[in-house]
Design a protein around this motif. Structure first.
Motif, short mmCIF file in Angstrom:
data_model
loop_
_atom_site.label_atom_id
_atom_site.label_comp_id
_atom_site.label_asym_id
_atom_site.label_seq_id
_atom_site.Cartn_x
_atom_site.Cartn_y
_atom_site.Cartn_z
N ASP A 253 0.81 -1.22 0.00
CA ASP A 253 0.00 0.00 0.00
C ASP A 253 0.84 1.27 0.00
O ASP A 253 0.28 2.37 0.01
CB ASP A 253 -0.94 0.01 1.21
N THR A 254 2.18 1.14 -0.02
CA THR A 254 3.02 2.33 0.13
C THR A 254 4.04 2.40 -1.02
O THR A 254 4.76 1.43 -1.27
CB THR A 254 3.74 2.30 1.49
N LEU A 255 4.08 3.55 -1.67
CA LEU A 255 4.92 3.68 -2.86
C LEU A 255 6.41 3.61 -2.53
O LEU A 255 7.17 2.90 -3.19
CB LEU A 255 4.62 5.01 -3.57
N TYR A 256 6.86 4.37 -1.47
CA TYR A 256 8.30 4.50 -1.25
C TYR A 256 8.91 3.31 -0.52
O TYR A 256 10.13 3.25 -0.39
CB TYR A 256 8.63 5.82 -0.53
N LEU A 286 -2.17 9.10 -5.31
CA LEU A 286 -1.64 8.31 -6.44
C LEU A 286 -1.75 9.11 -7.73
O LEU A 286 -0.80 9.18 -8.52
CB LEU A 286 -2.40 6.99 -6.57
N HIS A 287 -2.90 9.73 -7.94
CA HIS A 287 -3.13 10.53 -9.13
C HIS A 287 -2.09 11.66 -9.23
O HIS A 287 -1.44 11.86 -10.26
CB HIS A 287 -4.54 11.11 -9.08
N GLN A 288 -1.92 12.36 -8.12
CA GLN A 288 -0.97 13.47 -8.06
C GLN A 288 0.46 12.98 -8.34
O GLN A 288 1.21 13.59 -9.10
CB GLN A 288 -1.07 14.08 -6.66
N PRO A 293 5.98 11.83 -11.59
CA PRO A 293 6.79 11.04 -10.65
C PRO A 293 8.17 11.64 -10.43
O PRO A 293 8.76 11.45 -9.36
CB PRO A 293 6.90 9.67 -11.35
N ASN A 294 8.68 12.37 -11.41
CA ASN A 294 10.04 12.89 -11.27
C ASN A 294 10.14 14.04 -10.26
O ASN A 294 11.24 14.45 -9.90
CB ASN A 294 10.59 13.33 -12.63
N SER A 301 11.13 4.87 -9.66
CA SER A 301 11.20 3.53 -9.07
C SER A 301 9.99 3.22 -8.19
O SER A 301 9.87 2.15 -7.64
CB SER A 301 12.47 3.39 -8.24
N MET A 302 9.08 4.19 -8.06
CA MET A 302 7.91 3.99 -7.20
C MET A 302 6.61 3.85 -8.00
O MET A 302 5.53 3.85 -7.42
CB MET A 302 7.78 5.15 -6.21
N ILE A 303 6.71 3.76 -9.32
CA ILE A 303 5.51 3.60 -10.14
C ILE A 303 5.09 2.12 -10.13
O ILE A 303 5.86 1.26 -10.56
CB ILE A 303 5.75 4.06 -11.59
N PRO A 304 3.91 1.81 -9.63
CA PRO A 304 3.51 0.39 -9.58
C PRO A 304 3.24 -0.17 -10.98
O PRO A 304 2.82 0.56 -11.88
CB PRO A 304 2.23 0.42 -8.74
N SER A 305 3.45 -1.48 -11.14
CA SER A 305 3.07 -2.14 -12.40
C SER A 305 1.54 -2.20 -12.50
O SER A 305 0.97 -2.05 -13.57
CB SER A 305 3.60 -3.56 -12.47
#
Lengths: 320, 320
Positions: A253-256, A286-288, A293-294, A301-305
């Protein structure tokens, strides 16, 4: 790195079937994915049973260091999740002990100073180390400059810091003495970098990474992060379970932490990453994030598949 | 910026005389300069009396927010330092209130959430604000997710975080609710950035900046630092005392707060900075720092104009 720029939203049967086709092994974060505090998330039990019936293998990977693997076993059982054994569970209290044993080669029977809960103490003891500090009731006292724990024990060989709701000035001041000792050379392990976590009643609560960060700041020195997204931790889990990296999906549930953990495993033929929205990441955030992402440190490296609203939805989607 | 590359070590009579010639006004840090914990540093009383007899003016500028100006008055008096009035004393609990009034223009009678000691509460009350949280005994309890303070009070207008030995999970979790509230827009004031300070028995102890940093990390948002080296704080002190910047010397024991504070005041004709070695900076650390200041973040701005072993030595040197 070949991360997909746009995660696929899993909401139709063919999406779910494609996941089943592509992955044999599932690494699950726990808080915000399997449960919220002491309550299992709706539908998760059915999803896990469905995956198991379809021959899928699991490991549970949590940055929480408060409970030992043994205590997690009891929690899985009390929530009615069957068939989980100690070998399936990887909390960071266990990762810390692995780091002491393998990477740092700290001899058994060494004393290890702990700022954290009983999970760390239990895993240290099971591996043959001697925890000091930690939950010791003498550290519950109000701060006194002549407290016995402010004098370093020369037998201590390393410091492990993790999640705890029991930190106070006495514990933090005594931990600082070890971190400064010997010109700041004694190993300093942090169990995670998590800022906060979804608690009961919809609360966002401070997580263990904030405690680690406090100690890093006051001692002005770096730590070894043994939790997600540590690559060392991922390699250890894949090896111990005999999981083929290219057929393994990290669900979190967490991107980082979670998603970066799965994505950083993409050395050529890598893990996949599936984000759920039942925990620390809201759809708005997530939208934001995906807009740019940059703008975020190591954002790519935090963009989910993949993204799914809830792990509990999976079984409904595939049976729809 | 025109900082001297090599600080002058004050150890001969002519050095001390040149300082007396060049500066009329002295800004003194307290912990590690005037006193260590509850003990005045040897010779400091004589040095202060000597300076006063020679017509010099003082202000005491401390990043510690635990005590109000009124409480500091009592401390100066109990240590036998005469002639200090409330107008001479600038702790960061007072700086926080100044920031609320002047920079943020928060209306009087607003509620302000406090994570910190009574100094902040007392200064808020004196200025007509209503402190909430802080030392409230209900926050001494063990964490409970249904605790009344985990629901935000909609009347709170800002958060002030400072030094405290009384922080616990209940206080930190409730402070986090305010910092996350309204999409993280409520003003967040941090009283200092100090990592540690020299405590009793030669101990190095965690300082208020570590608490501020904890809250910054867990809430994942920036704060307004009202303490040293804030330029806003310096301007306010110079203005309030009518001190001519070019004839003012900042005396402190910490490079990244005190010395940077004095040096950053060098807008053309600027303040001088005098480092003492009786507090947080050891001679070894200073030597290492001066070898390569550019290895440190904003290192150039932390090079002192002068160094003296102890403020207490000054009177001996000038009378030698």
């Amino acid at each position: 790195m070949t991360v997909k720029k746009n995660p696929l939203l899993i909401h139709r049967r063919e999406h779910a079937e494609a996941l089943l086709e592509k992955y044999d092994n599932f690494l699950f974060d726990c808080d915000g994915v399997i449960w919220l505090d002491e309550k299992i998330i709706e539908g998760v039990k059915d999803t896990l049973e469905f995956l198991k019936k379809n021959g899928k293998k699991f490991a549970f990977v949590t940055n929480n260091s408060s409970k030992s693997r043994q205590e997690y076993l009891a929690k899985f059982s009390s929530l009615g999740i069957q068939g989980v054994t100690k070998d399936h569970i990887f909390p960071t209290c266990y990762a810390a002990v692995q780091a002491l044993e393998s990477d740092l080669q700290v001899p058994k029977k060494s004393k290890i100073w702990v700022l954290g809960d009983s999970g760390i103490e239990d895993e240290l003891e099971e591996a043959g180390y001697i925890p000091v500090g930690g939950t010791d009731a003498r550290l519950n006292q109000a701060f006194r400059a002549d407290h016995e724990f402010l004098t370093v024990d020369p037998e201590v060989q390393a410091v492990v810091v993790g999640s705890t709701k029991e930190f106070n000035y006495m514990r933090i001041a005594s931990t600082l003495q070890y971190l400064l000792w010997k010109n700041k050379t004694i190993p300093f392990i942090g169990c995670n970098i998590d800022r906060s976590y979804p608690g009961p009643n919809g609360l966002i609560l401070p997580a263990g990474g904030s405690v680690v960060n406090y100690m890093q700041y006051t001692a002005d020195r770096d730590f070894i992060n043994v939790g997600k997204p540590s690559k060392v931790f991922l390699e250890a889990i894949l090896a111990k379970n005999g999981f083929d990296r290219s057929r393994t999906l990290m669900v979190g549930d967490t991107l980082y932490t979670d998603i970066k953990f799965g994505n950083d495993g993409q050395l050529g033929e890598g893990c996949g990453s599936l984000l759920v929205l039942t925990g620390g990441t809201t759809p708005e955030y997530l939208h934001q994030f995906l807009q740019n992402p940059n703008h975020y440190d190591e954002g790519e490296s935090m963009i989910p598949s993949y993204v799914i609203r809830s792990l509990g939805d999976f079984v409904d989607i595939i049976q729809s």
